[in-house]
Design an enzyme around this catalytic site. Structure first.
Site, PDB file in Angstrom:
ATOM      1  N   HIS A 108     -13.335  37.257  32.417  1.00  0.00           N
ATOM      2  CA  HIS A 108     -14.521  37.528  33.237  1.00  0.00           C
ATOM      3  C   HIS A 108     -14.871  39.010  33.034  1.00  0.00           C
ATOM      4  CE1 HIS A 108     -16.732  38.317  37.005  1.00  0.00           C
ATOM      5  NE2 HIS A 108     -16.900  37.019  37.101  1.00  0.00           N
TER       6      HIS A 108
ATOM      7  N   ASP B  52      -5.479  38.913  36.579  1.00  0.00           N
ATOM      8  CA  ASP B  52      -6.678  38.586  37.353  1.00  0.00           C
ATOM      9  C   ASP B  52      -6.468  37.170  37.904  1.00  0.00           C
ATOM     10  OD1 ASP B  52      -9.074  37.576  38.196  1.00  0.00           O
ATOM     11  OD2 ASP B  52     -10.227  38.202  36.450  1.00  0.00           O
TER      12      ASP B  52
ATOM     13  N   GLN C 247      -9.107  33.029  40.020  1.00  0.00           N
ATOM     14  CA  GLN C 247      -9.225  31.565  39.969  1.00  0.00           C
ATOM     15  C   GLN C 247      -7.881  30.866  40.164  1.00  0.00           C
ATOM     16  OE1 GLN C 247     -12.021  30.081  40.065  1.00  0.00           O
ATOM     17  NE2 GLN C 247     -13.443  31.661  39.379  1.00  0.00           N
TER      18      GLN C 247
ATOM     19  N   LYS D  48     -12.936  33.053  47.385  1.00  0.00           N
ATOM     20  CA  LYS D  48     -12.711  31.885  46.521  1.00  0.00           C
ATOM     21  C   LYS D  48     -11.568  31.025  47.056  1.00  0.00           C
ATOM     22  CE  LYS D  48     -14.120  34.342  42.309  1.00  0.00           C
ATOM     23  NZ  LYS D  48     -15.459  33.858  41.967  1.00  0.00           N
TER      24      LYS D  48
ATOM     25  N   CYS E 199     -20.531  35.292  33.803  1.00  0.00           N
ATOM     26  CA  CYS E 199     -19.939  36.631  33.661  1.00  0.00           C
ATOM     27  C   CYS E 199     -18.836  36.637  32.609  1.00  0.00           C
ATOM     28  CB  CYS E 199     -19.394  37.155  34.992  1.00  0.00           C
ATOM     29  SG  CYS E 199     -20.635  37.275  36.260  1.00  0.00           S
TER      30      CYS E 199
HETATM   31  N1  7TS Z   1     -12.161  37.166  37.668  1.00  0.00           N
HETATM   32  C1  7TS Z   1     -12.428  35.853  37.532  1.00  0.00           C
HETATM   33  C2  7TS Z   1     -11.563  35.013  36.654  1.00  0.00           C
HETATM   34  C3  7TS Z   1     -13.497  35.298  38.241  1.00  0.00           C
HETATM   35  O1  7TS Z   1     -13.739  33.999  38.119  1.00  0.00           O
HETATM   36  C4  7TS Z   1     -14.296  36.122  39.078  1.00  0.00           C
HETATM   37  C5  7TS Z   1     -15.499  35.600  39.788  1.00  0.00           C
HETATM   38  C6  7TS Z   1     -13.947  37.466  39.191  1.00  0.00           C
HETATM   39  C7  7TS Z   1     -12.892  37.954  38.468  1.00  0.00           C
HETATM   40  C8  7TS Z   1     -14.697  38.395  40.091  1.00  0.00           C
HETATM   41  O2  7TS Z   1     -14.440  38.085  41.424  1.00  0.00           O
HETATM   42  P1  7TS Z   1     -15.233  38.833  42.598  1.00  0.00           P
HETATM   43  O3  7TS Z   1     -14.833  38.094  43.827  1.00  0.00           O
HETATM   44  O4  7TS Z   1     -14.805  40.238  42.581  1.00  0.00           O
HETATM   45  O5  7TS Z   1     -16.688  38.664  42.263  1.00  0.00           O
HETATM   46  N2  7TS Z   1     -16.055  34.466  39.198  1.00  0.00           N
HETATM   47  C9  7TS Z   1     -17.252  33.931  39.488  1.00  0.00           C
HETATM   48  C10 7TS Z   1     -17.729  32.777  38.875  1.00  0.00           C
HETATM   49  O6  7TS Z   1     -17.112  32.132  38.032  1.00  0.00           O
HETATM   50  N3  7TS Z   1     -18.933  32.493  39.373  1.00  0.00           N
HETATM   51  O7  7TS Z   1     -19.269  33.415  40.271  1.00  0.00           O
HETATM   52  C11 7TS Z   1     -18.223  34.323  40.360  1.00  0.00           C
END
Ligand code: 7TS
Length: 409
Positions: free
Chosen positions: A122, A199, A202, A225, A366
């Protein structure tokens, strides 16, 4: 076995119509819905004991501080951290990774060093390392993917070298659902003395994670999430690493003593939490952890394997017009299915199925470098959680069939 119908009753938002059809929410990799228990924790805080933390002797302040710290304990326990002192609250995964890049990486990465990521990161776990590589004269390298959308672990020995200072990898891809064997990667990094950041955006919501067992140095994830609120997440840092790190933000609460021209730092982890923190959401994240633990992470994972297996089978009906991506072996895959139809742009698919009440995400997720590697401009993506049912998969597949028929005209 989880009682999914009973679980659905905990989520008020699920019981609504969209365009006159029952909502089918399949965008859980972007954000999950919130159970009453989490919403109630927010209401209880604001109605009962809203107060600043770590500074007041009055009763509400004490109560807020206790709840805020109790939540940290729950989070530490949930991911197997040895101590709650190893948990720094952040706004989410993105801020957690940036924290590491602006502190540890600034101090420890220099010219000629290597930072290793995977080819499916990501942007949150890529762009911060691009900055460090550019600023420090370091090199960014990627562990490649195999044709089956798993990582090519046979390349570890050549990608991770004596020059590697940091290995920063996703635990689960948000596009392919690929679950990465992070423990093996940690072992490879240890052999060359590199630090490892995972990271877990997920992974933590969907499976049992134990950072002590993984032996990683940094582990980042987001509350929103995993049934928690937006604006709160956490960074786990191994104690011996955290002790050596310089603070990220500076200001109130992160200091022990301040003179006009200098200051000393507070204990861990407060040293990394300058200013008034996101108290309500931190407390509600603790409620989300309670909720998930009551269901059981192994049960959640099992439910998602069943739903994903059902979806892959159901997608066979669409295979003439639509490809889908991700490992076929569900041992290495979470509840995500990304798909692409040659004749229909993913945004059109997404808009069409929305008119049937089905929420999916479309776009590059992303992860633009991965999209390029897949040779696609974008995909549509359905992602599952504990409240999704096989009936909802049927509704998705039916809506996709209608879309494919409609756009082929
Ligand atoms: N890393 C992964 C693997 C992710 O899926 C996401 C967000 C992030 C980092 C960033 O997380 P945040 O909470 O800081 O934004 N992924 C997604 C997605 O797949 N669709 O919207 C956000």
């Amino acid at each position: 076995m989880l009682d999914v119908q009973a679980i659905r009753k905990d989520f008020p938002i699920l019981h609504q119509s969209v365009h006159g059809k029952p909502l089918v929410y399949l965008d859980n990799a972007a954000t999950t819905q919130k159970p009453r228990q989490v919403i109630q924790a927010l209401v209880d805080y604001y109605e009962g004991y809203n107060s600043n933390v770590h500074r007041a002797v009055h009763t509400l302040g004490q109560k807020a501080t206790a709840a805020y710290e109790e939540s940290r304990e729950k989070i530490a326990n949930f991911i197997g951290a040895p101590s709650s002192q190893d948990i720094v609250y952040t706004r989410g995964t993105t801020e957690a990774i940036n924290l590491v890049s602006y502190t540890w990486a600034e101090e420890n990465i220099g010219p000629g060093d290597e930072i290793v990521v995977t080819e499916m990161e990501h942007h949150s776990n890529l762009v911060p390392w691009q900055r460090i590589a550019q600023a420090k004269g370091a090199t960014l390298k990627g562990i490649p993917l195999k044709e089956d959308w798993t990582l090519d672990m046979s390349t570890l020995g050549s990608v991770i070298t004596e020059r590697t200072k940091l290995v920063a990898v996703t635990h689960m891809s948000n596009v392919l659902g690929t679950i990465v064997p992070v423990k093996e990667i940690v072992q490879a990094a240890r052999r060359v003395g590199a630090k490892v950041l995972i990271d877990g955006a997920q992974a933590v919501p969907h499976m049992r994670v134990n950072v002590a067992d993984l032996d990683c140095d940094f582990y980042a994830f987001s509350g929103h999430k995993m049934c928690g609120p937006t604006g709160i997440g956490a960074l786990y840092v191994k104690e011996e690493v955290l002790k050596e790190m310089e603070p990220f933000h500076r200001g109130g609460e992160m200091v022990r003593e301040v003179w006009f021209d200098r200051a000393t730092w507070n204990d861990l982890p407060m040293r990394f939490e300058a200013g008034t923190p996101n108290i309500a959401d931190a407390i509600a994240l603790g409620a989300a952890v309670d909720y998930l633990q009551t269901l059981g992470m192994d049960n959640i994972r099992q439910h998602e394997i069943e739903i994903t297996s059902y979806a892959i089978e159901a997608f066979k009906e669409l295979e003439e017009d639509l490809d889908h991506y991700g490992p076929r072996d569900l041992q290495y895959r979470g509840g995500i299915i990304s798909f692409y139809a040659e004749d229909v742009h993913p945004h059109d698919l997404g808009t069409f199925v929305d008119s049937y009440g089905v929420a999916i995400r479309t776009g590059h997720h992303c992860a633009m470098p991965l999209m390029r590697q897949m040779g696609l401009p974008a995909t549509a993506r359905a992602s599952f959680y504990v409240y999704n049912t096989t009936e909802e998969i049927d509704i998705l597949v039916d809506a996709l069939k209608k879309a494919l028929r409609y756009f082929s005209k």
